[in-house]
Scaffold this motif. Structure first.
Motif, PDB file in Angstrom:
ATOM      1  N   ASP A 216      61.747  33.918  73.107  1.00 58.01           N
ATOM      2  CA  ASP A 216      61.014  32.899  73.556  1.00 58.01           C
ATOM      3  C   ASP A 216      60.399  33.173  74.838  1.00 58.01           C
ATOM      4  O   ASP A 216      59.397  32.518  75.223  1.00 58.01           O
ATOM      5  CB  ASP A 216      62.028  31.499  73.587  1.00 58.01           C
ATOM      6  CG  ASP A 216      63.395  32.009  74.373  1.00 58.01           C
ATOM      7  OD1 ASP A 216      63.439  33.020  75.094  1.00 58.01           O
ATOM      8  OD2 ASP A 216      64.185  31.210  74.640  1.00 58.01           O
ATOM      9  N   ASN A 217      61.012  34.133  75.654  1.00 59.24           N
ATOM     10  CA  ASN A 217      60.266  34.338  76.880  1.00 59.24           C
ATOM     11  C   ASN A 217      58.744  35.203  76.813  1.00 59.24           C
ATOM     12  O   ASN A 217      58.226  35.347  77.661  1.00 59.24           O
ATOM     13  CB  ASN A 217      61.301  35.275  77.519  1.00 59.24           C
ATOM     14  CG  ASN A 217      61.604  36.725  77.132  1.00 59.24           C
ATOM     15  OD1 ASN A 217      60.820  37.016  76.193  1.00 59.24           O
ATOM     16  ND2 ASN A 217      62.611  37.312  77.734  1.00 59.24           N
ATOM     17  N   GLU A 218      58.754  35.596  75.395  1.00 57.95           N
ATOM     18  CA  GLU A 218      57.308  36.069  75.244  1.00 57.95           C
ATOM     19  C   GLU A 218      56.309  35.090  74.785  1.00 57.95           C
ATOM     20  O   GLU A 218      55.147  35.601  74.606  1.00 57.95           O
ATOM     21  CB  GLU A 218      57.470  37.117  74.142  1.00 57.95           C
ATOM     22  CG  GLU A 218      58.288  38.440  74.316  1.00 57.95           C
ATOM     23  CD  GLU A 218      58.354  39.160  73.029  1.00 57.95           C
ATOM     24  OE1 GLU A 218      57.702  39.598  72.407  1.00 57.95           O
ATOM     25  OE2 GLU A 218      59.708  39.146  72.830  1.00 57.95           O
ATOM     26  N   LYS A 219      56.542  33.874  74.660  1.00 60.50           N
ATOM     27  CA  LYS A 219      55.789  32.750  74.356  1.00 60.50           C
ATOM     28  C   LYS A 219      55.478  31.879  75.392  1.00 60.50           C
ATOM     29  O   LYS A 219      56.592  31.348  76.192  1.00 60.50           O
ATOM     30  CB  LYS A 219      56.287  32.136  72.999  1.00 60.50           C
ATOM     31  CG  LYS A 219      56.738  33.221  72.030  1.00 60.50           C
ATOM     32  CD  LYS A 219      57.196  32.541  70.821  1.00 60.50           C
ATOM     33  CE  LYS A 219      58.413  33.462  69.993  1.00 60.50           C
ATOM     34  NZ  LYS A 219      58.973  32.518  69.194  1.00 60.50           N
ATOM     35  N   PRO A 220      54.506  30.938  75.270  1.00 56.12           N
ATOM     36  CA  PRO A 220      53.616  30.973  74.284  1.00 56.12           C
ATOM     37  C   PRO A 220      52.515  31.988  74.710  1.00 56.12           C
ATOM     38  O   PRO A 220      52.432  32.176  75.955  1.00 56.12           O
ATOM     39  CB  PRO A 220      53.058  29.474  74.276  1.00 56.12           C
ATOM     40  CG  PRO A 220      53.316  28.900  75.692  1.00 56.12           C
ATOM     41  CD  PRO A 220      54.394  29.735  76.130  1.00 56.12           C
ATOM     42  N   PRO A 396      59.190  32.031  83.429  1.00 56.70           N
ATOM     43  CA  PRO A 396      58.815  31.572  82.165  1.00 56.70           C
ATOM     44  C   PRO A 396      57.157  31.522  82.403  1.00 56.70           C
ATOM     45  O   PRO A 396      56.648  31.119  83.266  1.00 56.70           O
ATOM     46  CB  PRO A 396      59.182  30.046  82.216  1.00 56.70           C
ATOM     47  CG  PRO A 396      59.698  29.516  83.498  1.00 56.70           C
ATOM     48  CD  PRO A 396      60.243  30.904  84.310  1.00 56.70           C
ATOM     49  N   TYR A 397      56.776  31.696  81.018  1.00 55.55           N
ATOM     50  CA  TYR A 397      55.346  31.559  80.951  1.00 55.55           C
ATOM     51  C   TYR A 397      54.768  29.972  81.053  1.00 55.55           C
ATOM     52  O   TYR A 397      55.888  29.338  80.452  1.00 55.55           O
ATOM     53  CB  TYR A 397      54.766  32.215  79.534  1.00 55.55           C
ATOM     54  CG  TYR A 397      54.702  33.702  79.479  1.00 55.55           C
ATOM     55  CD1 TYR A 397      54.364  34.517  80.627  1.00 55.55           C
ATOM     56  CD2 TYR A 397      54.963  34.285  78.245  1.00 55.55           C
ATOM     57  CE1 TYR A 397      54.436  35.657  80.676  1.00 55.55           C
ATOM     58  CE2 TYR A 397      54.451  35.732  78.193  1.00 55.55           C
ATOM     59  CZ  TYR A 397      54.441  36.615  79.195  1.00 55.55           C
ATOM     60  OH  TYR A 397      54.281  37.767  79.168  1.00 55.55           O
ATOM     61  N   PRO A 398      53.552  29.555  81.307  1.00 53.37           N
ATOM     62  CA  PRO A 398      53.265  28.267  81.155  1.00 53.37           C
ATOM     63  C   PRO A 398      53.388  27.712  79.727  1.00 53.37           C
ATOM     64  O   PRO A 398      53.100  28.259  78.698  1.00 53.37           O
ATOM     65  CB  PRO A 398      51.839  28.045  81.511  1.00 53.37           C
ATOM     66  CG  PRO A 398      51.511  29.606  82.089  1.00 53.37           C
ATOM     67  CD  PRO A 398      52.612  30.509  81.668  1.00 53.37           C
ATOM     68  N   GLY A 399      53.955  26.611  79.697  1.00 51.91           N
ATOM     69  CA  GLY A 399      54.440  26.159  78.434  1.00 51.91           C
ATOM     70  C   GLY A 399      55.664  26.756  77.588  1.00 51.91           C
ATOM     71  O   GLY A 399      55.779  26.049  76.424  1.00 51.91           O
ATOM     72  N   GLU A 406      70.768  29.288  77.105  1.00 53.61           N
ATOM     73  CA  GLU A 406      71.360  30.512  78.009  1.00 53.61           C
ATOM     74  C   GLU A 406      70.990  32.016  77.298  1.00 53.61           C
ATOM     75  O   GLU A 406      71.705  32.890  78.200  1.00 53.61           O
ATOM     76  CB  GLU A 406      72.926  30.359  77.982  1.00 53.61           C
ATOM     77  CG  GLU A 406      73.526  29.173  78.500  1.00 53.61           C
ATOM     78  CD  GLU A 406      74.987  29.024  78.543  1.00 53.61           C
ATOM     79  OE1 GLU A 406      75.328  29.605  79.370  1.00 53.61           O
ATOM     80  OE2 GLU A 406      75.586  28.309  77.884  1.00 53.61           O
ATOM     81  N   TYR A 407      70.301  31.986  76.604  1.00 49.69           N
ATOM     82  CA  TYR A 407      69.879  33.426  76.347  1.00 49.69           C
ATOM     83  C   TYR A 407      68.794  33.982  77.268  1.00 49.69           C
ATOM     84  O   TYR A 407      69.239  34.836  78.054  1.00 49.69           O
ATOM     85  CB  TYR A 407      69.252  33.603  74.775  1.00 49.69           C
ATOM     86  CG  TYR A 407      69.274  34.813  74.282  1.00 49.69           C
ATOM     87  CD1 TYR A 407      70.128  35.256  73.372  1.00 49.69           C
ATOM     88  CD2 TYR A 407      68.532  36.047  74.712  1.00 49.69           C
ATOM     89  CE1 TYR A 407      70.283  36.593  72.701  1.00 49.69           C
ATOM     90  CE2 TYR A 407      68.560  37.215  74.086  1.00 49.69           C
ATOM     91  CZ  TYR A 407      69.572  37.460  72.964  1.00 49.69           C
ATOM     92  OH  TYR A 407      69.667  38.792  72.648  1.00 49.69           O
ATOM     93  N   ASN A 408      67.606  33.370  77.428  1.00 47.71           N
ATOM     94  CA  ASN A 408      66.676  34.004  78.338  1.00 47.71           C
ATOM     95  C   ASN A 408      66.470  32.938  79.567  1.00 47.71           C
ATOM     96  O   ASN A 408      65.993  33.370  80.467  1.00 47.71           O
ATOM     97  CB  ASN A 408      65.334  34.384  77.646  1.00 47.71           C
ATOM     98  CG  ASN A 408      65.332  35.493  76.680  1.00 47.71           C
ATOM     99  OD1 ASN A 408      65.840  36.622  77.418  1.00 47.71           O
ATOM    100  ND2 ASN A 408      65.008  35.343  75.594  1.00 47.71           N
ATOM    101  N   ASP A 409      66.581  31.605  79.131  1.00 40.32           N
ATOM    102  CA  ASP A 409      65.993  30.748  79.951  1.00 40.32           C
ATOM    103  C   ASP A 409      66.867  30.740  81.587  1.00 40.32           C
ATOM    104  O   ASP A 409      66.115  30.235  82.454  1.00 40.32           O
ATOM    105  CB  ASP A 409      66.174  29.325  79.508  1.00 40.32           C
ATOM    106  CG  ASP A 409      67.319  28.995  79.074  1.00 40.32           C
ATOM    107  OD1 ASP A 409      68.448  29.710  78.981  1.00 40.32           O
ATOM    108  OD2 ASP A 409      67.402  27.738  78.568  1.00 40.32           O
ATOM    109  N   LYS A 410      68.320  31.126  81.366  1.00 40.12           N
ATOM    110  CA  LYS A 410      69.105  31.004  82.704  1.00 40.12           C
ATOM    111  C   LYS A 410      68.657  32.255  83.712  1.00 40.12           C
ATOM    112  O   LYS A 410      69.241  32.308  84.406  1.00 40.12           O
ATOM    113  CB  LYS A 410      70.383  30.568  82.383  1.00 40.12           C
ATOM    114  CG  LYS A 410      71.277  31.734  82.039  1.00 40.12           C
ATOM    115  CD  LYS A 410      72.632  31.263  81.797  1.00 40.12           C
ATOM    116  CE  LYS A 410      73.659  32.186  81.398  1.00 40.12           C
ATOM    117  NZ  LYS A 410      75.116  31.624  81.123  1.00 40.12           N
TER     118      LYS A 410
END
Ligand SMILES: [Fe+2]
Length: 455
Positions: A216-220, A396-399, A406-410
């Motif tokens: 998810d951290n490679e998107k969008p 985080p990328y915009p959007g 808890e995988y990438n977001d934290k």
């Protein structure tokens, strides 16, 4: 349709095949270990190999708990010991204490691992009956990507634990076949960054297995503005880094960030990790033994922190690239006005193009050893060998939308982005849009860098 997801691609075959091959590789990596090696924790940042083989199974057990009706937890003790950092999955052992327990034993951990495999393979065969099969398949793939991350961590941890005492079969050392020097000048402008960027142009094949999945951290995909810039065609070498050291680089505050300078003094850093001074000569220890640094002068420098990479770049009158610059340099083909999936085009990595885990070198390769991996600008070894530090903060990328709690977001605070994969990264696991992240002081992973500058 489930069937299109299940058949990830020609290269990976079915999800069952992929599951079996990824799970088997973890056990292949640890197979040369002796029983005593599995439970030792040599530093707070590393984990005992036994913990990795249990933790990667725990990850799949949480999937079974959530999606396999009637699944019974194997052991609540194991849930505690093998959880890494997931608050949402309950209490867990503190990370620095993973090496303080001799139970579960290695044998019991492997029994647990086999139990999870048995249940997972049955579960995968019954997926067609599930109404949410696509969601579950995406989680299985996440679990396999997670396992590949741990395979790379296992290589780092085994290096820290045993280094040249690890008795692993290695391929003969690679040799340089091309001279790589100078800089690539790259035109700026408004451009796309992130997974799916190539969608603005003809899609990158669509059949490359590495592009069937992204974190998810490679998107969008989103637009960024870049000024014209130049980036080195080659990674910074041990020889160049030795010059920095001989010029008193570690003794001169003017090259360092304040935090970096504090770390140099506190930790008494005088060289990258795994370098040793013997009778006034710098030596580098790796899986194959102890080598004169001079004899590996044309190898990329590795095991340097963001602080050391930044200090070198300042000393040499350059800077580190941003992650947007790195990705643009890696993927853009100016002549064809296309964004490629990889520096060499749209095909997934092959042995001849990049030094990744499957090459079996267990080491960086000399600069110029992979001319077939060259990008449109003449840059080499952007994929494989060493993760490359960028100057970009891991945010985080915009959007951005979290796809798994808890995988990438934290982790979006106080870390820096690294790009491109290392000799310990499995081929299937790497993409040009992959964002790895570590703290600025860390250097136990296979980290190096190339420099950039404004034009
Ligand atoms: Fe993990």
């Amino acid at each position: 349709m489930v069937s299109t997801i299940r058949e990830f691609s020609k290269e990976t075959g079915s999800i069952v095949d992929l599951y079996k091959s990824v799970r088997a590789r973890t056990m292949q990596i640890v197979s040369p270990l002796e029983i005593e090696d599995y439970v030792i924790q040599t530093a707070d940042f590393m984990s005992p190999p036994r913990w990795h083989i249990g933790h990667t199974s725990w990850f799949f057990e949480t999937l079974l708990q959530a999606h396999q009706p009637g699944y019974k937890v194997y052991s609540t003790d194991y849930l505690f010991y093998f959880n890494s950092y997931y608050e949402g999955f309950g209490a867990r052992i503190e990370r620095p204490k993973r090496g303080t327990k001799s139970r579960p034993t290695v044998r019991a951990t492997i029994v647990y691992r086999n139990h999870v495999d048995e249940r997972m393979l049955l579960f995968l065969q019954s997926l067609d009956n599930l109404p949410n099969a696509e969601t579950v398949l995406a989680l299985v793939r996440l679990g396999l990507e997670h396992e590949m991350q741990h395979q790379e961590l296992l290589v780092y941890d085994i290096k820290h634990l045993l280094c040249d005492q690890f008795d692993v079969a290695m391929q003969p050392a690679a040799s340089s076949t091309a001279k790589v020097e100078g800089v690539a000048e790259i035109e700026g402008g408004l451009m796309w960054l992130g997974f799916g960027s190539s969608g603005v142009n003809p899609p990158p094949g669509g059949n490359t297995s590495n592009y069937d999945f992204a974190f998810d951290n490679e998107k969008p995909a989103h637009q960024v503005f870049l000024k014209d810039f130049a980036i080195d065609k080659a990674l910074v070498s041990n020889g160049e880094f030795l010059e920095f050291m001989r010029d008193g680089g570690y003794q001169n505050f003017r090259w360092w960030f304040s935090e970096g300078w504090e770390t140099v003094n506190r930790e008494q850093w005088r060289s990258p990790l795994y370098w040793e001074l013997h009778d006034g000569r710098w030596m580098i220890r790796d899986f194959s033994g102890l080598h004169e640094a001079e004899s590996q002068a044309d190898y990329p420098v590795s095991h340097v922190s963001f602080y050391e990479a930044s200090a070198f770049a300042k000393w040499v009158g350059k800077r580190l690239p941003t992650e947007a610059e790195w990705e643009r340099a890696a993927c853009y083909d100016q002549e064809r006005s296309t964004v490629n999936a990889f520096p060499w085009g749209d095909n997934p990595p092959a042995i001849a193009q990049a030094n990744l885990f499957e090459n079996g070198l267990w080491s960086v390769a000399p600069i110029g050893a992979f001319p077939k991996g060259v990008n449109a600008y003449g840059c080499q070894q952007m994929i494989g060998d060493v993760w490359e530090w960028t100057t970009s903060d891991y945010v985080p990328y915009p959007g951005f939308k979290s796809e798994f709690d808890e995988y990438n977001d934290k982790w979006f605070v106080n870390q820096k982005v690294l790009r491109g994969g290392s000799f310990a990264t499995p081929q299937l696991h790497i993409r040009s849009t992959y964002r790895n992240f570590f703290h600025a002081h860390e250097r136990w992973m296979v980290s190096g860098f190339r420099c950039a500058r404004d034009v």
